[in-house]
Write a protein that holds these residues in place. Structure first.
Motif, PDB file in Angstrom:
ATOM      1  N   GLY A 184       0.814  -1.214   0.000  1.00  0.00           N
ATOM      2  CA  GLY A 184       0.000   0.000   0.000  1.00  0.00           C
ATOM      3  C   GLY A 184       0.847   1.263   0.000  1.00  0.00           C
ATOM      4  N   PHE A 185       1.923   1.263   0.790  1.00  0.00           N
ATOM      5  CA  PHE A 185       2.821   2.425   0.850  1.00  0.00           C
ATOM      6  C   PHE A 185       3.482   2.643  -0.508  1.00  0.00           C
ATOM      7  CE2 PHE A 185       6.960   4.371   2.268  1.00  0.00           C
ATOM      8  CZ  PHE A 185       6.427   5.590   2.660  1.00  0.00           C
ATOM      9  N   ALA A 186       3.964   1.567  -1.110  1.00  0.00           N
ATOM     10  CA  ALA A 186       4.593   1.678  -2.429  1.00  0.00           C
ATOM     11  C   ALA A 186       3.589   2.218  -3.454  1.00  0.00           C
ATOM     12  CB  ALA A 186       5.137   0.320  -2.874  1.00  0.00           C
ATOM     13  N   LYS A 242       4.795   3.612  -6.974  1.00  0.00           N
ATOM     14  CA  LYS A 242       5.778   2.594  -7.352  1.00  0.00           C
ATOM     15  C   LYS A 242       5.079   1.302  -7.751  1.00  0.00           C
ATOM     16  CE  LYS A 242       9.288   4.684  -4.574  1.00  0.00           C
ATOM     17  NZ  LYS A 242      10.369   4.998  -5.473  1.00  0.00           N
ATOM     18  N   PRO A 243       5.554   0.664  -8.810  1.00  0.00           N
ATOM     19  CA  PRO A 243       4.938  -0.596  -9.228  1.00  0.00           C
ATOM     20  C   PRO A 243       5.323  -1.748  -8.298  1.00  0.00           C
ATOM     21  CG  PRO A 243       6.746  -0.037 -10.687  1.00  0.00           C
ATOM     22  CD  PRO A 243       6.594   1.108  -9.730  1.00  0.00           C
ATOM     23  N   VAL A 244       4.476  -2.761  -8.282  1.00  0.00           N
ATOM     24  CA  VAL A 244       4.666  -3.929  -7.426  1.00  0.00           C
ATOM     25  C   VAL A 244       4.462  -5.194  -8.260  1.00  0.00           C
ATOM     26  CG1 VAL A 244       3.824  -5.175  -5.393  1.00  0.00           C
ATOM     27  CG2 VAL A 244       3.787  -2.665  -5.416  1.00  0.00           C
ATOM     28  N   PHE A 258      -3.816  -2.622  -5.271  1.00  0.00           N
ATOM     29  CA  PHE A 258      -2.597  -1.817  -5.134  1.00  0.00           C
ATOM     30  C   PHE A 258      -1.434  -2.405  -5.926  1.00  0.00           C
ATOM     31  CE2 PHE A 258      -4.488  -0.167  -1.024  1.00  0.00           C
ATOM     32  CZ  PHE A 258      -4.859   1.056  -1.580  1.00  0.00           C
ATOM     33  N   ILE A 259      -1.395  -3.716  -6.064  1.00  0.00           N
ATOM     34  CA  ILE A 259      -0.356  -4.333  -6.903  1.00  0.00           C
ATOM     35  C   ILE A 259      -0.554  -3.922  -8.354  1.00  0.00           C
ATOM     36  CG2 ILE A 259       0.412  -6.546  -7.887  1.00  0.00           C
ATOM     37  CD1 ILE A 259      -0.004  -7.749  -5.061  1.00  0.00           C
ATOM     38  N   GLU A 260      -1.769  -3.935  -8.834  1.00  0.00           N
ATOM     39  CA  GLU A 260      -2.042  -3.711 -10.250  1.00  0.00           C
ATOM     40  C   GLU A 260      -2.236  -2.243 -10.632  1.00  0.00           C
ATOM     41  OE1 GLU A 260      -5.337  -6.416 -10.785  1.00  0.00           O
ATOM     42  OE2 GLU A 260      -3.994  -8.151 -10.907  1.00  0.00           O
ATOM     43  N   MET A 261      -2.402  -1.348  -9.673  1.00  0.00           N
ATOM     44  CA  MET A 261      -2.767   0.039  -9.999  1.00  0.00           C
ATOM     45  C   MET A 261      -1.699   0.807 -10.773  1.00  0.00           C
ATOM     46  SD  MET A 261      -2.727   2.166  -6.381  1.00  0.00           S
ATOM     47  CE  MET A 261      -3.279   3.699  -7.090  1.00  0.00           C
ATOM     48  N   HIS A 262      -0.443   0.465 -10.634  1.00  0.00           N
ATOM     49  CA  HIS A 262       0.631   1.148 -11.370  1.00  0.00           C
ATOM     50  C   HIS A 262       1.296   0.208 -12.369  1.00  0.00           C
ATOM     51  CE1 HIS A 262       0.241   4.729  -8.997  1.00  0.00           C
ATOM     52  NE2 HIS A 262       0.370   4.041  -7.887  1.00  0.00           N
ATOM     53  N   LEU A 286       8.797  -9.426 -13.843  1.00  0.00           N
ATOM     54  CA  LEU A 286       9.716  -8.345 -13.498  1.00  0.00           C
ATOM     55  C   LEU A 286      10.129  -7.567 -14.747  1.00  0.00           C
ATOM     56  CD1 LEU A 286      11.986 -10.106 -10.845  1.00  0.00           C
ATOM     57  CD2 LEU A 286      10.305  -8.303 -10.424  1.00  0.00           C
ATOM     58  N   GLN A 287      10.427  -8.287 -15.805  1.00  0.00           N
ATOM     59  CA  GLN A 287      10.821  -7.638 -17.065  1.00  0.00           C
ATOM     60  C   GLN A 287       9.677  -6.775 -17.592  1.00  0.00           C
ATOM     61  OE1 GLN A 287      13.750  -7.506 -18.615  1.00  0.00           O
ATOM     62  NE2 GLN A 287      12.889  -6.238 -20.227  1.00  0.00           N
ATOM     63  N   ALA A 288       8.450  -7.294 -17.550  1.00  0.00           N
ATOM     64  CA  ALA A 288       7.312  -6.547 -18.053  1.00  0.00           C
ATOM     65  C   ALA A 288       7.050  -5.272 -17.246  1.00  0.00           C
ATOM     66  CB  ALA A 288       6.061  -7.436 -18.045  1.00  0.00           C
ATOM     67  N   VAL A 289       7.255  -5.353 -15.938  1.00  0.00           N
ATOM     68  CA  VAL A 289       6.944  -4.228 -15.069  1.00  0.00           C
ATOM     69  C   VAL A 289       8.105  -3.233 -14.936  1.00  0.00           C
ATOM     70  CG1 VAL A 289       6.315  -3.570 -12.703  1.00  0.00           C
ATOM     71  CG2 VAL A 289       5.207  -5.537 -13.791  1.00  0.00           C
TER      72      VAL A 289
END
Length: 161
Positions: free
Chosen positions: A103-105, A110-112, A137-141, A156-159
């Motif tokens: 949530g903080f990220a 920041k992406p997760v 929150f994981i998908e929002m960015h 990881l590569q995609a994000v």
């Protein structure tokens, strides 16, 4: 590459968890060239051992309260300095500390990338894989949630590129 990933995980609490985290998960990430910001190593082990050695009682409680603030501040700063977060979501429910770090990220933009290798059901309904807010929150960015360690490099590569 020099992308810095904060590792959000409850695996540092147990010997078996640490073995999996440091022997399996982190090597997958570091082989790809990412730098790890590890909350389990941001606060001095010596400081924690000193407090753990105290007898049960008010002094130990008060010292833990002080150290908890240090740990929280260290982790928050590492998330701020990271390019994003890699979060381990295993367990009956996502660990509350891990959920907070996600949530903080997300609040910082920041992406997760979340990894849930645990096959137990953990979502609020059939539409999710984990708690609604955690997944949001994981998908929002542009983050991703993966269910197999073998898919972590691709995510990881995609994000993060």
């Amino acid at each position: 590459m020099n992308k810095r990933l904060y590792i959000a995980s409850p695996f540092g609490f147990s010997e078996a968890g640490r073995d999996y985290l440091y022997g399996t998960v982190i090597p997958v990430i570091t082989r790809l060239g990412y730098q790890i910001l590890d909350p389990w190593k941001l606060t001095s082990d010596e400081l924690i051992r000193e407090v753990n050695a105290l007898p049960y009682g008010p002094e130990k409680r008060d010292r833990w309260r002080e150290i908890n603030l240090v740990i929280g501040a260290n982790n928050a700063q590492a998330i701020r300095e990271s390019d994003g977060v890699f979060a381990i979501l295993d367990g009956v429910d996502v660990d509350s500390g891990t959920a907070s770090e996600i949530g903080f990220a997300a609040a910082l933009g920041k992406p997760v990338v979340g990894y849930r290798g645990d096959f137990r059901l953990s979502a609020d309904n059939e539409g999710g894989k984990v708690n609604i807010q955690v997944q949001y929150f994981i998908e929002m960015h542009g983050g991703k949630l993966v269910e197999e360690l073998s898919n972590v490099p691709k995510a990881l590569q995609a994000v993060f590129g």
